[in-house]
Every structure is written in C-alpha cells, then in structure tokens.
Design a protein around this motif. Sequence first.
Motif, PDB file in Angstrom:
ATOM      1  N   VAL A 126       0.818  -1.169   0.059  1.00 57.14           N
ATOM      2  CA  VAL A 126       0.220  -0.050   0.055  1.00 57.14           C
ATOM      3  C   VAL A 126       0.895   1.134  -0.039  1.00 57.14           C
ATOM      4  N   GLU A 127       1.746   1.080   0.758  1.00 55.56           N
ATOM      5  CA  GLU A 127       2.743   2.411   0.755  1.00 55.56           C
ATOM      6  C   GLU A 127       3.530   2.734  -0.405  1.00 55.56           C
ATOM      7  N   GLU A 128       3.984   1.636  -1.142  1.00 57.34           N
ATOM      8  CA  GLU A 128       4.917   1.907  -2.511  1.00 57.34           C
ATOM      9  C   GLU A 128       3.872   2.121  -3.675  1.00 57.34           C
ATOM     10  N   ALA A 129       2.475   1.736  -3.387  1.00 56.09           N
ATOM     11  CA  ALA A 129       1.402   1.952  -4.465  1.00 56.09           C
ATOM     12  C   ALA A 129       1.301   3.560  -3.966  1.00 56.09           C
ATOM     13  N   TYR A 130       0.949   3.768  -2.916  1.00 56.70           N
ATOM     14  CA  TYR A 130       0.558   5.472  -2.530  1.00 56.70           C
ATOM     15  C   TYR A 130       1.785   6.444  -3.287  1.00 56.70           C
ATOM     16  N   ARG A 131       3.036   5.979  -3.019  1.00 57.85           N
ATOM     17  CA  ARG A 131       4.017   6.726  -3.426  1.00 57.85           C
ATOM     18  C   ARG A 131       4.134   6.924  -5.306  1.00 57.85           C
ATOM     19  N   VAL A 132       3.763   5.841  -5.927  1.00 61.39           N
ATOM     20  CA  VAL A 132       3.566   5.670  -7.042  1.00 61.39           C
ATOM     21  C   VAL A 132       2.439   6.610  -7.731  1.00 61.39           C
ATOM     22  N   VAL A 133       1.333   6.660  -7.068  1.00 64.76           N
ATOM     23  CA  VAL A 133       0.175   7.337  -7.417  1.00 64.76           C
ATOM     24  C   VAL A 133       0.511   8.911  -7.375  1.00 64.76           C
ATOM     25  N   LEU A 134       1.213   9.035  -5.987  1.00 66.16           N
ATOM     26  CA  LEU A 134       1.465  10.612  -5.943  1.00 66.16           C
ATOM     27  C   LEU A 134       2.518  11.164  -7.011  1.00 66.16           C
ATOM     28  N   SER A 135       3.522  10.174  -7.370  1.00 64.25           N
ATOM     29  CA  SER A 135       4.336  10.692  -8.790  1.00 64.25           C
ATOM     30  C   SER A 135       3.638  10.996  -9.839  1.00 64.25           C
ATOM     31  N   ASP A 136       2.454   9.887  -9.916  1.00 60.57           N
ATOM     32  CA  ASP A 136       1.762   9.904 -11.529  1.00 60.57           C
ATOM     33  C   ASP A 136       0.932  11.152 -11.306  1.00 60.57           C
ATOM     34  N   LEU A 137       0.371  11.618 -10.165  1.00 61.22           N
ATOM     35  CA  LEU A 137      -0.227  12.928 -10.024  1.00 61.22           C
ATOM     36  C   LEU A 137       0.467  14.118 -10.211  1.00 61.22           C
ATOM     37  N   ALA A 138       1.861  14.064  -9.971  1.00 63.75           N
ATOM     38  CA  ALA A 138       2.545  15.154  -9.868  1.00 63.75           C
ATOM     39  C   ALA A 138       3.210  15.395 -11.431  1.00 63.75           C
ATOM     40  N   ALA A 139       3.359  13.948 -11.930  1.00 72.29           N
ATOM     41  CA  ALA A 139       3.757  14.270 -13.554  1.00 72.29           C
ATOM     42  C   ALA A 139       2.392  14.982 -14.299  1.00 72.29           C
ATOM     43  N   LYS A 140       1.357  14.376 -14.045  1.00 70.77           N
ATOM     44  CA  LYS A 140       0.269  15.054 -14.930  1.00 70.77           C
ATOM     45  C   LYS A 140      -0.197  16.390 -14.508  1.00 70.77           C
ATOM     46  N   GLN A 141       0.303  16.975 -13.283  1.00 72.42           N
ATOM     47  CA  GLN A 141       0.158  18.029 -12.963  1.00 72.42           C
ATOM     48  C   GLN A 141       0.942  19.066 -13.560  1.00 72.42           C
ATOM     49  N   LYS A 142       2.139  18.538 -13.733  1.00 72.20           N
ATOM     50  CA  LYS A 142       3.263  19.210 -14.453  1.00 72.20           C
ATOM     51  C   LYS A 142       2.895  19.509 -16.047  1.00 72.20           C
ATOM     52  N   SER A 143       2.179  18.420 -16.650  1.00 71.93           N
ATOM     53  CA  SER A 143       1.935  18.469 -17.989  1.00 71.93           C
ATOM     54  C   SER A 143       0.787  19.305 -18.274  1.00 71.93           C
ATOM     55  N   GLU A 144       0.028  19.669 -17.166  1.00 71.67           N
ATOM     56  CA  GLU A 144      -1.329  20.552 -17.372  1.00 71.67           C
ATOM     57  C   GLU A 144      -0.782  22.236 -17.162  1.00 71.67           C
TER      58      GLU A 144
END
Length: 354
Positions: A90-108
């Motif tokens: 769960v912890e690793e998945a949480y970090r991966v999802v945060l990174s994915d949201l950060a990457a999407k936020q940069k592109s927008e």
Amino acid sequence: PQWLCVMLTNTMGRGFMGRGAMIPRKLKPFLCRMLSGYKPKNDVQGSYKILDLEEGCSLDDVRNSYRNLAKKYHPDSSSGMADSKAFIRVEEAYRVVLSDLAAKQKSEPGEEEEDQFKSKSLQHRHYLSFEGVGIGTPSQREKQYMQFRVDRATEQVLEYRQQRLESRCAGSDLSRAQDVRQSKKVKITQAVERLVEDLIQESMAKGDFDNLRGKGKPLQKFSDSPHIDPMTHNLNRILIDNGYQPEWILLQKEIRETIERLRKSIVASRSKLGEPMTLPEQKQWGRICEQFAEDIRKLNKRVDNFNLVVPILSRQMVHFSTDKEILRARKNYQAAVEKVSDSDTKENEGEQGK
C-alpha cells in the motif's frame, strides 16, 4: 557476492526473529520489506487498484484511501487484518500514485506549483497518538496537542475556582442567615427590656411603689458571703421577702408532706382494726394496703419529676418502697399499742397502791 548476501540475509532474519521484542516499531516495516525480498514495481494501474482508486482521482481521494488502508494493514493498528507485507504494498502504491499525479500536474498548464506534490511525511501513525488532536506533520500535531492540553488545564482551573467561589457563597449565605437570626433575637430581647422598663415607669407614675417596706432606707449589703455581688444578693432577698421559692424546693416540700400524711393515715387505719384481726378485718386491711401502694406509685412519679429539675445532685431523692412503708407502719402500730398497754399497767398499779 550473491551467496554472501543470501547468508547474511538468513542470519539477520533468524537474529531478528529471535529477538523481535528488541526491534523498534518504526523499523519493523522496513526490516520486513528487506527480509521478505519484496521489490516494488512502478505499475501505475496496479497501484491505483491496490488503493481502490481510478485514474483521474483527486489528491484528497488518494490521501483518504491511503489513510484508511494504513489503519487496516499497519502492524501497530491492533486491527484484525494487520499485515506488514500488505502495508508495504500500500505504501509503495501510494508513492507511485503521488508521482503519477505530480507528473500529470506538471503537464497541465495553469495548475498549482510542484511544491504541493512533493513527498510529505507519512500520516499513517498520526491517528495513533496525541488523542486524535491536530492535523499535519508529527511536530505540528505535537504542538497542537500541547496547546490543547494547556487549554484543557485552563478550563479545569476555571471550573475549580468557580466551584470554590460557589461553596464560599453558600457558606457566606449560611453565616448571613445565622447573623439575621441572631439580630432578630437581640431585637426581641431589647423590645422585651423596653416593655418591662415602660411597665415599671408606668407603675411608678401610678404610685404602686410608694408604700413599699423600707422606702427611703439604704439597702443592706450582703455581709455573710463576700463572693456574691450585692446586686445578686439584693435580688435574691427581694424574691425571698415576697415569698418566691424555686420549683424544686416546692416539689421537695410537697413530697415530704405527702409521705408523712400517708404514713399517718395507714397507721390510723391499722389502729381502727382489732388485734388480732378477724377475716373481714384482714380483707379490709388488704384493700387499705392496695390503696396505699397506688398512692406510693403516684408519689414516686413526683420523685422522678423532682430529680429532673433539682440543680444539686446530692439533693436527689430515691423511690419509696411499699413493703418497707407497710412494715414501718406495723412497727409504729406495735409501738403505740405497747405504749398504751404500759400506761394502763402503770395506772392499775397506782390504783392498787392507793
């Protein structure tokens, strides 16, 4: 190198498993991750599935889901589903999802800056301490909790002071009521004194004190006992001169007069009967004794009343016994009969001599 790592891992695993009580709680998840050989995978879709989310969710949804899963799987949560391996996933998945949201936020364009997506301190243990007070990092929650304790202590102090003030007010009300009662007693006493003084002045104006014995003569001082003040002695003398007697003295006098009267009456009743007594005379004597016993019982009640009011313990009286009084009456009767017989014998001897 590979076999050396395997040996070290097995040795460390056995050592840690044998001494599980010595391992700090904060290091358990990392040691479990290291010993279990778990390798995180940067699978974004799998991470979303682990967190029970869908792509395109908000940052608050990610945090709420992670917090709920941490409460369920964390080893220190006392939950029935606690599992260290599941928590690591769960912890690793949480970090991966945060990174994915950060990457999407940069592109927008036009979105908030990158700082809000930076990795923050894990919140999975915050709900287990500080009584559930505060939000943010552990240090922030600790400060908020300290302020909460200060506020709570202040409220308790204020409540304690309020209770003390209420108790003091209750005590002051009680003392005030006592003062009011005392003042009423003083007012009543003063009113009675004024009334007596008015009556004395009115009697003096009418001339009721003009014909008193010893008017115009000085009062005699009490010379027998110098320990009594002249005022008390003069008041006592005035009371005695006017026939005043205390209640216990009157009761004592009445009791003595009554017992003497009863003794004389029973002796006189016995004298009226013959010697020796016939059967009817014996019945009459029995009725006389019963009436005498009833009179003695009533007299003993007066003795009890006298003992209650007498101020001197040595002056108290004992009950009169019916049997002893009847025996005494018989002895007095026998003495009177013998005295009469002796006088008759002397008279007969004098006549014979003449």
